[in-house]
Write an enzyme that holds these catalytic residues in place. Structure first.
Site, PDB file in Angstrom:
ATOM      1  N   HIS A  82      41.512  40.606  33.833  1.00 12.77           N
ATOM      2  CA  HIS A  82      41.628  41.526  34.971  1.00 12.77           C
ATOM      3  C   HIS A  82      42.081  40.753  36.207  1.00 12.77           C
ATOM      4  O   HIS A  82      41.786  39.567  36.349  1.00 12.77           O
ATOM      5  CB  HIS A  82      40.275  42.163  35.306  1.00 12.77           C
ATOM      6  N   TYR A 128      30.165  48.247  36.512  1.00 14.06           N
ATOM      7  CA  TYR A 128      30.843  47.959  35.252  1.00 14.06           C
ATOM      8  C   TYR A 128      30.523  49.109  34.301  1.00 14.06           C
ATOM      9  O   TYR A 128      29.505  49.129  33.624  1.00 14.06           O
ATOM     10  CB  TYR A 128      30.376  46.617  34.684  1.00 14.06           C
ATOM     11  N   ASP A 164      35.072  47.824  37.605  1.00 12.53           N
ATOM     12  CA  ASP A 164      35.780  48.142  36.373  1.00 12.53           C
ATOM     13  C   ASP A 164      35.244  49.478  35.888  1.00 12.53           C
ATOM     14  O   ASP A 164      34.158  49.551  35.311  1.00 12.53           O
ATOM     15  CB  ASP A 164      35.540  47.028  35.344  1.00 12.53           C
TER      16      ASP A 164
END
EC number: 3.1.11.2
Length: 287
Positions: free
Chosen positions: A249, A110, A148
């Site tokens: 997402h 992330y 991500d």
């Protein structure tokens, strides 16, 4: 082996969707981001249900913010949390966990958002990515970076490049940092497989962005050549972004060696055609 990555934007909020999704899609390895739970709280919430489905779990969590996880029923060895030599802002954050699953070094990532170009948060993002590159460069040949990345690799990965002028995720230094990672021999497997298709993984909750397909592709799977050569299918599960209380997402799914659902296209189900617009769309945060 089916590998998936999904920014769930709170595993506590998305638990009622995550478990049925696991049953439906049957991934062997799942990388989660923005779990937003301390490790003990994650295990209390989902440990039994995941174990019943055959998943071992590697966690790097913190209350309220950030948090990453790897769920695996293909082995879970040599677990490492964090990124060596990565900066914190102001302290180390729960943004990375790695493990070896089915002979592949899998990273659930992330990447920091960056907030505003030129800010301290932005510099932190670039420094964090530079540290990640060093870790990957010193790692094994078979590797997958899943997560991500908070960077759209190219203008084709946003609905309108003009709408993102002055914002993070699309600036030249961020894209250069991502290119430095792929320069290690990593392949963006979704884009490699679908070089000219409209593919997004994130749509803002506001302003009907999802229903108009005004999104961006920031959730990526980057794989080294020995792994990328095994890709039989690579796609975005847009269906998981629909319905009640979704994450903002959608999951990205990559099938290695065999494709249980066939080579079914870049986005499943395909999005509606973008709505015709007479004037440029501003990002919700710009209004």
């Amino acid at each position: 082996m089916r590998v998936a990555t999904w920014n769930v934007n709170s595993v506590k909020q998305r638990g009622p969707r995550l478990l049925p999704w696991l049953d439906q899609r049957q991934p062997d390895v799942v990388c989660l981001q923005e779990t937003k739970l301390a490790d003990d709280a994650f295990r209390d919430l989902l440990g039994d249900e995941l174990a019943r489905r055959g998943y071992e779990v590697a966690l790097a969590g913190e209350p309220r913010w950030n948090g990453v996880a790897i769920l695996s029923r293909a082995g879970l060895d040599d677990v490492v949390t964090g990124v060596a030599e990565a900066p914190g802002f102001p302290h180390p954050e729960a943004r990375a966990v790695a493990a070896t699953c089915g002979g592949i070094r899998v990273h659930s990532l992330y990447v920091p958002n960056g907030r505003t170009p030129g800010s301290e948060h932005y510099q932190y993002k670039l420094a964090w990515l530079a540290a990640l590159r060093e870790v990957v460069a010193g790692g094994p040949d078979a590797v997958m970076l899943c997560g991500d990345m908070n960077i759209a690799p190219a203008d084709a990965d946003v609905f309108d490049p003009g709408a993102y002028e002055g914002h993070t995720h699309v600036t030249a230094p961020e894209r250069a940092a991502l290119a430095a990672l792929t320069g290690l021999g990593l392949h963006d497997v979704v884009r490699d497989r679908w070089p000219s298709e409209r593919v997004f993984t994130y749509w803002d909750y506001r302003a009907g962005m999802f229903h108009q397909d005004l999104g961006m592709r920031i959730d990526l799977v980057l794989a080294s050549a020995p792994v990328a050569g095994r890709v039989a299918a690579a796609w975005v599960d847009r269906h998981a972004r629909k319905g009640t209380a979704p994450s903002d997402h959608a999951p990205v799914i990559v099938d290695l060696d065999t494709a249980p659902d066939g080579d079914i296209g870049p986005v499943v189900p395909p999005p509606s055609a973008p709505r015709g617009r007479k004037r440029p769309v501003k990002l919700p945060q710009s209004k």
